[in-house]
Write an enzyme that holds these catalytic residues in place. Structure first.
Site, PDB file in Angstrom:
ATOM      1  CD  GLN A   1      -2.772  -0.859   2.572  1.00  0.00           C
ATOM      2  OE1 GLN A   1      -2.782  -1.735   3.413  1.00  0.00           O
ATOM      3  NE2 GLN A   1      -3.459   0.266   2.722  1.00  0.00           N
TER       4      GLN A   1
ATOM      5  CG  ASP B   1       0.204  -5.352   1.156  1.00  0.00           C
ATOM      6  OD1 ASP B   1      -0.502  -4.487   1.708  1.00  0.00           O
ATOM      7  OD2 ASP B   1       1.430  -5.446   1.350  1.00  0.00           O
TER       8      ASP B   1
HETATM    9  O1  LIG Z   1       1.623   0.288   5.019  1.00  0.00           O
HETATM   10  C1  LIG Z   1       1.072  -0.791   5.157  1.00  0.00           C
HETATM   11  C2  LIG Z   1      -0.336  -0.882   5.586  1.00  0.00           C
HETATM   12  O2  LIG Z   1      -0.943   0.344   5.847  1.00  0.00           O
HETATM   13  C3  LIG Z   1       1.863  -2.036   4.860  1.00  0.00           C
HETATM   14  O3  LIG Z   1       1.201  -3.179   5.328  1.00  0.00           O
HETATM   15  C4  LIG Z   1       2.182  -2.115   3.382  1.00  0.00           C
HETATM   16  O4  LIG Z   1       1.017  -2.442   2.669  1.00  0.00           O
HETATM   17  C5  LIG Z   1       3.357  -3.041   3.083  1.00  0.00           C
HETATM   18  O5  LIG Z   1       3.096  -4.368   3.252  1.00  0.00           O
HETATM   19  P1  LIG Z   1       4.121  -5.593   3.209  1.00  0.00           P
HETATM   20  O6  LIG Z   1       5.089  -5.371   2.133  1.00  0.00           O
HETATM   21  O7  LIG Z   1       4.710  -5.728   4.571  1.00  0.00           O
HETATM   22  O8  LIG Z   1       3.249  -6.770   2.911  1.00  0.00           O
END
Ligand SMILES: O=C(CO)[C@@H](O)[C@H](O)COP(=O)(O)O
Ligand SMILES: Nc1ncnc2c1ncn2[C@@H]1O[C@H](COP(=O)(O)OP(=O)(O)O)[C@@H](O)[C@H]1O
Length: 480
Positions: free
Chosen positions: A81, A239
């Protein structure tokens, strides 16, 4: 493996560390092939990745699935995100993307908070008080620090929009990921003109927001022809929204995800607004919401501590009084963007294994502190429900046992791995078959897995962690 019933679908997770691709039988949810390719994230204070590398990684990961990927009838891309992708008039990145865990935009965040009238005004207006993760703060940072790059920008995208647009040739995003920008309101379901004007971002640079169940288009052309032209493309999403789909999540089922980020969330049928800023009021990938809290320091921070101690990540020891707040990258929950890691309570008798255990405790503590607030915003009784443990860390015994000991809750670990990519696959299957994607995932039984009984909560450790956090706040807020 039995012959697939078909049709086949592809789910993609373009996350911080890598791209993961699954080829899935839409009838049964069986994973028929998987492929993965890594991403590069800049070290030091910058957290940036080249969007062209994501595109290459997608191509490589699809190729690693083998020829069967070419038989898929639909595809969907979920992505990390918040990242700010800036494209020029030819659709090429103007500069590397600023990622969700880059905290350099903390001063711009503070200014934006004040400009709209404070945290409460933001929560009321868009559903979230922006953290420096949010795209709006990154755009403000870019305008201030690299005005030429901002001027050259002809389109602003999120990571999953960028990849989906490369596949289809058409601009578009979805409400789940749009709700992490800060300029799209999860209350009204539209871009907020006043906030866009505060951030000096021309709305014409933004993509249209697709409704749940709409198609983003079809595969138009791909650089290496790695997907078959004409393949249906679903909207994709962020995600965490994809993982919620991948679990077929229902209200009252809390999730704790252990990956590069740590997240706690639940789906809800009411629009959250937490003025404290701990809980982001995201929209989900359907027509509901996804109140969520996120930490910056989760598996990578603990792995780093293990490496410093020259220990295997499972090589933990109980006992002692050492306490760690492993905020190596600054922290988002609690809101301490300038923080560094803190270790206290070291004694002559302290062992390396106890220090490593303390790092797990500190990372899990930050998430569990936010869980009650998340469930309060979700508004459904989840007191007896097991905590669904997902993400790469859920494979680790030390992670699981730390969550059990500090939460005192029952824990369930879905056998299905890669729930983000599976959620994207469920979205592609839903589009293809005209079904609700979450219902598709429930049909696939993705959340099934071993359940672990509650154990007595380790109140002593929690009290020590709370006292350390409160006692060290000034230190943790210090700008270096
Ligand atoms: O910033 C957030 C949620 O707000 C994170 O959860 C990102 O979406 C990154 O996710 P991963 O790479 O750790 O799956
Ligand atoms: N067997 C394992 N035990 C514990 N942790 C693991 C294991 N395998 C992977 N991990 C952790 O999972 C993390 C990656 O999780 P993942 O959810 O794939 O990350 P992201 O989607 O954020 O890129 C790694 O940083 C690693 O620490």
């Amino acid at each position: 493996m039995t012959a697939p019933e078909g049709p086949l679908v592809i789910g993609v997770d373009s996350s911080t560390q890598s791209t993961k691709v699954l080829v899935v039988d839409a009838a049964t949810g069986e994973v028929l092939a998987r492929g993965q390719a890594p991403h590069t994230v800049s070290p030091g204070d910058r957290r940036e990745s080249d969007p062209e590398e994501w595109w290459q990684a997608l191509s490589t990961a699809v190729a690693r699935c083998g020829k069967i990927a070419g038989e898929a009838a639909a595809v969907s891309v979920a992505g990390q995100q918040h990242g700010l992708v800036t494209l020029d008039a030819d659709g090429r990145p103007v500069r590397p993307a600023l990622l969700w865990n880059d905290v350099r935009s903390a001063p711009q965040r503070d200014r934006l908070l004040a400009d709209l009238g404070g945290p409460q005004a933001w929560a009321r207006r868009v559903g979230s008080v922006p953290a420096p993760a949010f795209t709006v703060t990154k755009w403000a940072w870019l305008r201030e620090n690299e005005p030429e790059a901002a001027r050259e920008t002809a389109a602003v995208r999120l990571p999953h929009d960028f990849l989906t647009e490369r596949l289809t040739g058409q601009a578009g995003t979805d409400r789940g990921d749009a709700s992490g920008t800060g300029w799209w309101s999860s209350h009204t379901g539209s871009y907020d003109e006043e906030i866009l004007s505060l951030a000096a971002l021309d709305p014409a640079l933004l993509p249209p927001v697709h409704r749940a169940g709409e198609a983003a288009g079809t595969v138009a052309k791909t650089d290496g022809g790695f997907l078959t032209p004409g393949t249906l493309v679903a909207t994709g999403t962020g995600d965490n929204m994809a993982a919620a789909l991948g679990l077929g999540l229902l209200p009252g089922q809390p999730v704790l995800s252990l990956g590069t980020s740590g997240t706690v969330y639940a789906v809800s049928d009411r629009s959250p607004a937490d003025p404290s800023g701990t809980v982001a009021g995201f929209a989900d990938a359907g027509s509901g919401w996804l109140p969520l809290a996120c930490t910056l320091n989760c598996t990578l921070a603990v792995d780093r501590l293990a490496a410093l101690l020259s220990r295997d990540r499972e090589d933990v020891e109980a006992g002692g009084r050492v306490t760690a707040l492993p905020f190596l990258d600054g922290e988002r929950t609690p809101d301490l963007p300038y923080a560094t890691g803190l270790l206290t309570g070291l004694q002559q008798a302290t062992t390396g294994g106890q220090v490593l255990q303390a790092a797990y405790d500190g990372a899990v503590f930050a998430l569990l502190r936010a869980l009650d607030l998340v469930l309060g915003q979700a508004g459904d009784d989840a007191s007896e429900a097991p905590l669904l443990l997902i993400g790469g860390g859920a494979k680790g015994v030390a992670w699981r046992e730390t969550v059990r000991r500090l939460s005192g809750r029952a824990v369930q670990v879905p056998r299905a791995e890669e729930l983000v990519a599976l959620g994207a696959a469920a979205q592609a299957a839903g589009l293809l078959l005209g079904e609700d994607p979450a219902a598709v995932a429930r049909r696939w039984k993705t959340a099934d897995g071993p359940a672990y009984e509650p154990v007595e909560r380790d109140e002593a450790a929690l009290t020590r962690l709370s006292a350390t956090l409160e006692g060290a706040r000034t230190l943790l807020d210090m700008r270096h």
